[in-house]
Design an enzyme around this catalytic site. Structure first.
Site, PDB file in Angstrom:
ATOM      1  N   HIS A  46     -18.318 -36.766  15.149  1.00 40.00           N
ATOM      2  CA  HIS A  46     -20.187 -36.104  15.914  1.00 40.00           C
ATOM      3  C   HIS A  46     -20.254 -35.044  15.377  1.00 40.00           C
ATOM      4  O   HIS A  46     -18.652 -34.176  15.612  1.00 40.00           O
ATOM      5  CB  HIS A  46     -19.703 -36.410  17.458  1.00 40.00           C
ATOM      6  CG  HIS A  46     -19.860 -37.454  17.985  1.00 40.00           C
ATOM      7  ND1 HIS A  46     -19.356 -38.212  19.535  1.00 40.00           N
ATOM      8  CD2 HIS A  46     -19.588 -38.995  16.829  1.00 40.00           C
ATOM      9  CE1 HIS A  46     -19.398 -39.611  19.490  1.00 40.00           C
ATOM     10  NE2 HIS A  46     -20.125 -39.940  17.898  1.00 40.00           N
ATOM     11  N   GLU A  48     -20.740 -32.289  17.459  1.00 43.46           N
ATOM     12  CA  GLU A  48     -19.800 -31.811  18.158  1.00 43.46           C
ATOM     13  C   GLU A  48     -18.056 -31.082  17.916  1.00 43.46           C
ATOM     14  O   GLU A  48     -17.846 -29.985  17.540  1.00 43.46           O
ATOM     15  CB  GLU A  48     -19.499 -32.054  19.939  1.00 43.46           C
ATOM     16  CG  GLU A  48     -20.864 -32.615  20.259  1.00 43.46           C
ATOM     17  CD  GLU A  48     -21.333 -33.733  20.430  1.00 43.46           C
ATOM     18  OE1 GLU A  48     -20.744 -33.933  19.079  1.00 43.46           O
ATOM     19  OE2 GLU A  48     -22.161 -33.829  21.358  1.00 43.46           O
ATOM     20  N   CYS A  76     -20.024 -36.817  25.083  1.00 44.33           N
ATOM     21  CA  CYS A  76     -19.506 -37.858  24.990  1.00 44.33           C
ATOM     22  C   CYS A  76     -18.242 -37.508  25.637  1.00 44.33           C
ATOM     23  O   CYS A  76     -17.651 -36.012  24.901  1.00 44.33           O
ATOM     24  CB  CYS A  76     -19.016 -39.003  23.764  1.00 44.33           C
ATOM     25  SG  CYS A  76     -18.244 -38.785  22.441  1.00 44.33           S
ATOM     26  N   CYS A  79     -16.005 -35.842  22.789  1.00 46.17           N
ATOM     27  CA  CYS A  79     -16.398 -34.453  22.285  1.00 46.17           C
ATOM     28  C   CYS A  79     -15.962 -33.465  23.651  1.00 46.17           C
ATOM     29  O   CYS A  79     -14.989 -32.638  23.446  1.00 46.17           O
ATOM     30  CB  CYS A  79     -17.843 -34.409  21.838  1.00 46.17           C
ATOM     31  SG  CYS A  79     -17.823 -35.539  20.229  1.00 46.17           S
TER      32      CYS A  79
END
Ligand code: ZN
Length: 159
Positions: A46, A48, A76, A79
């Site tokens: 991801h 992040e 999410c 993260c």
């Protein structure tokens, strides 16, 4: 946040869910990333996560108490957990995620009082633009079954 949005647009172009993240320390951009889950075939890539990893590599330390992370989407649970583990100083995010958001939407991880660190959090920045990018990505996906350059090339080859 404008830079994070530009990175999210790049992800969109590449057929990735359009999420961008930018890490800032002492008013300086030290790391940036966009979602690379499809490209890397890895659910942990991801934007992040990548921005946190790159920020730590740049600063040569994992403790990011003086870092602000700008993300186009609410993080999410994975993260958000990584942000707590990195002792991130501040999180600024754009669109809320009613399906997976862990900064208040369905879970509260970044500010959970029983964890050993709480991230100062501010959501809803450029919210409409960030959300609009995601909705048009998923609308494209529903309509064409593909988004962006990478998938269209693959489909042409297959077709
Ligand atoms: Zn995530």
């Amino acid at each position: 946040m404008r830079l994070a949005l530009a990175l999210a647009k790049k992800a969109y172009f590449l057929g990735e869910v359009p999420v961008g993240a930018v890490a800032v320390c002492d008013d300086e951009v030290i790391a940036w990333a966009y979602n690379e889950k499809e490209k890397r075939n890895d659910a942990t890539f991801h934007a992040e996560m990548l921005a946190l990893q790159r920020a730590a590599a740049y600063l040569k330390r994992w403790r990011l108490t003086d870092v602000t992370l700008y993300c186009t989407l609410e993080p999410c649970p994975m993260c958000a957990g990584a942000m707590v583990n990195a002792r991130l100083g501040r999180l600024v995010f754009g669109a809320r995620d009613p399906k997976a958001g862990a900064a208040g939407s369905i879970l509260e991880i970044v500010r959970y009082p029983l964890l050993n660190h709480q991230v100062e959090t501010c959501g809803g920045i450029l919210e409409e633009e960030c959300a609009e990018l995601l909705s048009s990505f998923f609308a494209d996906l529903r309509r064409d079954g593909r988004v962006g350059r990478r998938r269209s090339t693959r489909n042409r080859v297959d077709g």
